[in-house]
Scaffold this active site. Structure first.
Site, short mmCIF file in Angstrom:
data_model
loop_
_atom_site.label_atom_id
_atom_site.label_comp_id
_atom_site.label_asym_id
_atom_site.label_seq_id
_atom_site.Cartn_x
_atom_site.Cartn_y
_atom_site.Cartn_z
N LYS A 147 39.05 -81.00 86.59
CA LYS A 147 39.33 -80.06 87.69
C LYS A 147 39.64 -80.85 88.96
CE LYS A 147 34.37 -79.64 88.63
NZ LYS A 147 33.19 -78.79 88.42
N TYR A 169 37.08 -93.56 119.74
CA TYR A 169 36.82 -92.27 120.39
C TYR A 169 35.34 -92.08 120.64
CZ TYR A 169 41.58 -90.68 119.37
OH TYR A 169 42.93 -90.53 119.32
C1 PLP Z 1 32.36 -79.46 87.57
C2 PLP Z 1 31.75 -78.88 86.35
C3 PLP Z 1 31.30 -79.72 85.33
C4 PLP Z 1 31.29 -81.22 85.46
O1 PLP Z 1 30.28 -81.59 86.38
P1 PLP Z 1 29.99 -83.14 86.71
O2 PLP Z 1 28.76 -83.10 87.52
O3 PLP Z 1 31.17 -83.63 87.46
O4 PLP Z 1 29.83 -83.81 85.41
C5 PLP Z 1 30.83 -79.13 84.17
N1 PLP Z 1 30.80 -77.79 84.05
C6 PLP Z 1 31.20 -76.96 85.02
C7 PLP Z 1 31.13 -75.48 84.81
C8 PLP Z 1 31.68 -77.46 86.20
O5 PLP Z 1 32.07 -76.64 87.17
#
Ligand code: PLP
Length: 371
Positions: free
Chosen positions: A41, A267
């Site tokens: 993702k 800044y």
């Molecule tokens: C993002 C996600 C994962 C993976 O999580 P990590 O902590 O990056 O391993 C697994 N399952 C779901 C539903 C997620 O949203």
């Protein structure tokens, strides 16, 4: 000349990390090891879908959120299972799921309504999602049986293919008792149902014996962050698991000069030189995705030597302490995180956030070089 900044993506590190996770699961398993959904993702946690596909060719499946990312995987030649972790959002999505053979999490009654009122040309595989205590997505335990029964009717009608069950852990990184309570709730609620199950994120996948201890049907773990070489645990770095950083954010010095004692930098003048010192200016700022809230002291590597950020991060630049690197000059390479620099998790810890946020925040203007 483009600005001297780039994100180098090491696809060998991606495949190494996947292999490392698979080996751990195999060692743990008494019977068949779990299948692995590589979670890609957010454009492969900021590494790019193409790079993730190149690195995760050996995964059993790919999981993501965006339909467009899933379609891209098919177009790039991925033939294995795909899973949308939030499922579909409107009836209009269903044709693409059918056409591209994309599976979906089924987490709410509205999605069942859509399936019941949409004639589909071919079946869709689903995982019915159970909320075991995270209270994000999923049916409540008392709603689950009715939701699964509706899914099984759809299966009998030829709308759904495989019907599995899934849940997501809230504290797999820091509280084994909460995780065990979620597992118990899951097993109690699915009550021996047939079909595959999917529970474990990176933290659970890396916890010895955890996945192997879940006795229920064929299992699909869902590691994400660890596959990119970042640790899901606040107290354990990724390298203790044999994981390698897949992204290196690097830049160069575009300025180097003396700052007299008592003068202030950047800044807000938030850093005041305690003595005469040399400061370097790096071509990386918050518009590149480097966190603006990184405080003075955040680790950074200049010319292979570890030093620290000083003052406030600007949009396009940040300042570093060159006292530990007397030879540094305009053009000297800088590693913000990754190979030969601080880990993304060290930088994240200094900024009060997590590696996930930094990796996914690198902006499109930073050129990606895929190895
Ligand atoms: C993002 C996600 C994962 C993976 O999580 P990590 O902590 O990056 O391993 C697994 N399952 C779901 C539903 C997620 O949203």
């Amino acid at each position: 000349m483009p600005r001297p900044i780039q994100a180098t993506i090491d696809t060998e590190a991606l495949s190494h990390n996947l292999g490392t996770v698979a080996d751990r699961l195999r060692r743990d398993a008494s019977g068949a090891a779990p299948f692995i959904w590589a979670v890609i993702k957010a454009r492969g946690y900021g590494h790019g879908i193409e790079a993730a596909m190149a690195g995760f060719g050996e995964a059993d499946g790919l999981a993501m959120l965006d339909l467009e990312e899933a379609v891209r995987c098919r177009e790039l030649g991925w033939n294995g299972p795909l899973l949308l972790l939030e499922g579909f959002f409107e009836p209009g999505d269903l044709d693409a799921l059918v056409h591209y053979r994309i599976g979906a999490a089924l987490h709410c009654a509205e999605q069942l309504d859509m399936l019941e009122s949409s004639p589909l040309a071919r079946q869709i595989d689903v995982f019915v999602k159970l909320n075991t205590g995270m209270h994000r997505l999923g049916f409540q335990p008392h709603e689950f049986r009715a939701a699964r029964d509706r899914a099984l009717v759809l299966q009998a009608d030829g709308v759904l293919g495989q019907v599995g069950a899934m849940t997501h852990f809230a504290r797999a990184d820091d509280d084994a008792a909460v995780t065990q309570a979620q597992i118990d709730c899951f097993l109690r609620t699915i009550d021996g149902q047939a079909g595959p199950v999917s529970l474990c994120n990176s933290a659970a996948t890396l916890t010895p014996g955890l996945a192997a201890g879940i006795a229920a049907g064929p299992q699909w773990v869902r590691p994400g962050i660890c596959l990119y070489g970042s640790s899901p645990f606040a107290d354990r770095p990724a390298d203790v698991f044999g994981l390698r950083p897949a992204m290196t954010l690097s830049a160069r010095l575009i300025g180097a000069h003396r700052v007299p004692a008592g003068e202030s930098v950047g800044y807000g003048h938030t850093f005041r030189a305690p003595r005469d010192m040399r400061i370097g200016i790096v071509a990386c700022g918050y518009a590149d995705g480097y966190p603006r809230h990184a405080p003075t002291g955040t680790p950074v590597s200049v010319g292979g030597t570890r030093t620290r950020l000083v003052g406030r991060v600007s949009m396009d630049m940040l300042a570093v302490d060159l006292d530990p690197v007397p030879d540094a000059a305009v053009g000297t390479p800088v590693v913000l995180w990754g190979r030969d620099g601080p880990s993304v998790d060290e930088v994240a810890a200094a900024c009060g956030t997590i590696g996930y946020e930094l990796l996914t925040a690198v902006t499109p203007r930073v050129p990606r070089r895929v190895l």
